[in-house]
Design an enzyme around this catalytic site. Structure first.
Site, short mmCIF file in Angstrom:
data_model
loop_
_atom_site.label_atom_id
_atom_site.label_comp_id
_atom_site.label_asym_id
_atom_site.label_seq_id
_atom_site.Cartn_x
_atom_site.Cartn_y
_atom_site.Cartn_z
N CYS A 27 0.87 -1.18 0.00
CA CYS A 27 0.00 0.00 0.00
C CYS A 27 0.90 1.23 0.00
O CYS A 27 2.00 1.19 -0.55
CB CYS A 27 -0.95 -0.02 1.19
SG CYS A 27 -0.14 -0.10 2.80
N ILE A 28 0.47 2.33 0.59
CA ILE A 28 1.26 3.56 0.57
C ILE A 28 2.54 3.41 1.38
O ILE A 28 3.60 3.92 1.01
CB ILE A 28 0.43 4.73 1.12
CG1 ILE A 28 -0.69 5.06 0.14
CG2 ILE A 28 1.29 5.97 1.33
CD1 ILE A 28 -0.22 5.65 -1.16
#
Length: 534
Positions: A27-28
């Site tokens: 993810c981020i």
């Protein structure tokens, strides 16, 4: 680019080896592993890892997602690529990765059941995901502007560049361009955030942002230089108001409808709301339009309808609200900047824990755009510095080699304006370090406030020192140079030294000892962790 080969090898070993991994996405900020046996993963081993560019690593198991997550930070994509390179393409799930990036840049599907908290998650997540890709560019513009001010004649540092020269105008314009074109940049970013699989929406959103700051629109209501019938330049006066209602001045019209047309330059909220409106319109058109008509009519209708709604409704309402909020903050800070520095400086990093500091970023950019400086950013700058000083104190005091290897790069990162490695890797895990550092931040920001310290750029902490160098600076609203504090640079260094010394001394004496047991941090305490990217 850093080499993450060894780090990837160590992470794979830390999660139980290659044979224990069935899938890995990211993810981020996190690598997300699906494991054969989660009990074979070793959190202590993973958290002891450090590498150049990755000063703080945290590992945790998410039971809801059945994922073993390794928090990397900004380098997550590079580390992910190396992990996949070593494990092979069989562990890749591109769709799941894209979904995870979109979710952590904004709002996950499983948010709070409370509708008010859920709505708050949506707002925070959208602002966060939209602003993260642009922060570096804004910081770059601020640094260029700060360095320029060091060379301006009259600021008594290098005295090289005449503030009325074309060189000064060109460089200052370059520095402020990311701020001026925020509607375009944020529009593109927000569309990517809200609809990552709809690439057409990104360009539509950027076009709507461009429309909002197009001189053809701004010249409708602002005085500007035009040409007469003979082709000579003339000054065209600002348009007279056409109506007044409930204290609102309507300065132009659209299809005969009175419109309050504000200045959209340097704003982010109107375009974010505009993108939220454009998304369902664009998706609906994709469903109902024949394939042959879609390439032209889908963007045409979405662009026209969205721009019209922004012009008639969204822009004036959002701009009025954001200007009012900025007005209240400006006056609260101006009432007594020293007291505000102590209070806000001591508590600001608590906002970072919950991701709420992203609400402050637009206000800072608006202050800089309107006046050329930001007292709010001055306060925030000392909070970054203090967290780095706290981590540095741990580095000097600790005898643990693994902790020393973690705390020094985390401190350097904070001095460069990125506090998350120090916050989540050290200070919040030993909570007294965070508290003592926050007291140091209050001292530094308080000194800066009481002595009227000015900050003329975006980048903060130690690396942002050029942004304190000017004694006078160009005011974009007044279109002229304005006087500042003649002792600004000296006050900055005094406040900086006080902030660092107080933070380090307090951490050394009361904040940390090697017998302390590392806590779990704030990972489980973050009420908005599902919406906010760290």
């Amino acid at each position: 680019m850093a080499d993450y080969t060894q780090l990837a090898t160590d992470i794979i070993a830390g999660v139980g080896g290659a044979e224990n991994v069935t899938k890995v996405i990211h993810c981020i900020t996190r690598l997300r592993f699906t494991l054969v046996d989660k009990d074979r993963a070793n959190a202590e081993v993973l958290q002891s890892l450090s590498a150049k560019g990755v000063p703080a690593i945290t590992a945790l198991y998410n039971a809801n997602l059945n994922q073993y997550q390794v928090v990397i930070g900004q380098a997550v994509e590079d580390v992910y690529d190396e992990v996949v390179n070593q494990l092979g393409d069989s562990v890749v799930d591109a769709d799941a990765t894209n979904a995870a990036v979109a979710e952590t840049g904004g709002v996950k599907g499983k948010g709070s059941k409370n509708p008010f908290v859920r709505a708050f998650q949506v707002v925070i997540g959208t602002i966060t995901g939209s602003m993260i890709p642009i922060i570096g560019l804004l910081a770059a513009g601020g640094m260029i502007n700060g360095l320029l001010n060091m060379f301006v004649k009259g600021n008594n540092i290098f005295n090289v560049i005449d503030p009325s020269s074309s060189t000064y105008i060109i460089v200052s314009t370059l520095a402020m361009t990311p701020f001026y074109f925020l509607p375009v940049l944020v529009g593109f970013s927000a569309a990517k955030q809200l609809a990552p699989k709809d690439s057409s929406l990104q360009f539509i959103a950027a076009a709507v942002g461009g429309f909002m700051i197009n001189p053809g629109i701004t010249n409708l209501v602002n005085a500007h230089v035009g040409t007469n019938a003979a082709g000579k330049n003339i000054v065209v006066e600002a348009a007279a108001p056409i109506a007044h209602l409930f204290g609102v001045t309507f300065n132009t019209s659209y299809f005969g409808i009175p419109v309050d047309l504000p200045s959209y330059a340097y704003t982010i909220f109107p375009i974010i709301v505009g993108v939220a409106i454009a998304k369902p319109i664009n998706a609906w058109l994709k469903k109902v339009l024949p394939l042959a008509l879609r390439p032209i009519f889908q963007p045409m209708i979405t662009f026209f309808v969205t721009a019209s709604i922004v012009l008639l409704l969204v822009g004036p309402v959002i701009s009025t609200l954001s200007s009012g909020l900025s007005f209240l903050i400006d006056h609260a800070l101006s009432f007594n900047l020293g007291i505000a520095g102590i209070i806000v400086g001591g508590l600001y990093q608590c906002l970072v824990i919950f991701g709420l500091h992203w609400l402050v970023v637009p206000l800072i950019s608006q202050q800089i755009a309107a006046t050329g400086e930001s007292s709010l950013n001055m306060i925030a700058s000392f909070t970054m510095l203090a967290q780095g000083a706290g981590a540095l104190a741990v580095f000097f005091k600790s005898r643990k080699s693994d902790l020393k290897g973690l705390s020094l790069p985390a401190a350097i990162s904070a001095f460069c304006g990125v506090t998350e490695p120090a916050m989540y890797g050290i200070n919040l895990k030993y909570s007294r370090v965070f508290i003592m550092s926050s007291i140091g931040a209050a001292v530094g920001a308080g000194i800066g406030g009481f002595f009227n310290l000015h900050m003329y750029g975006f980048s903060g902490s130690l690396i942002g020192f050029p942004n304190f160098s000017a004694t006078h600076v160009y005011n974009p609203t007044l279109h002229k140079m304005v006087e500042g504090n003649p002792n600004n640079f000296l006050i900055f260094w005094i406040a900086t030294i006080a902030c660092v010394v107080v933070s380090m001394v307090l951490v050394w004496m009361f904040g940390y000892k090697d017998t302390d047991v590392m806590g779990a941090g704030v990972e489980k305490k973050n009420a908005f962790k599902d919406a906010v990217s760290k």
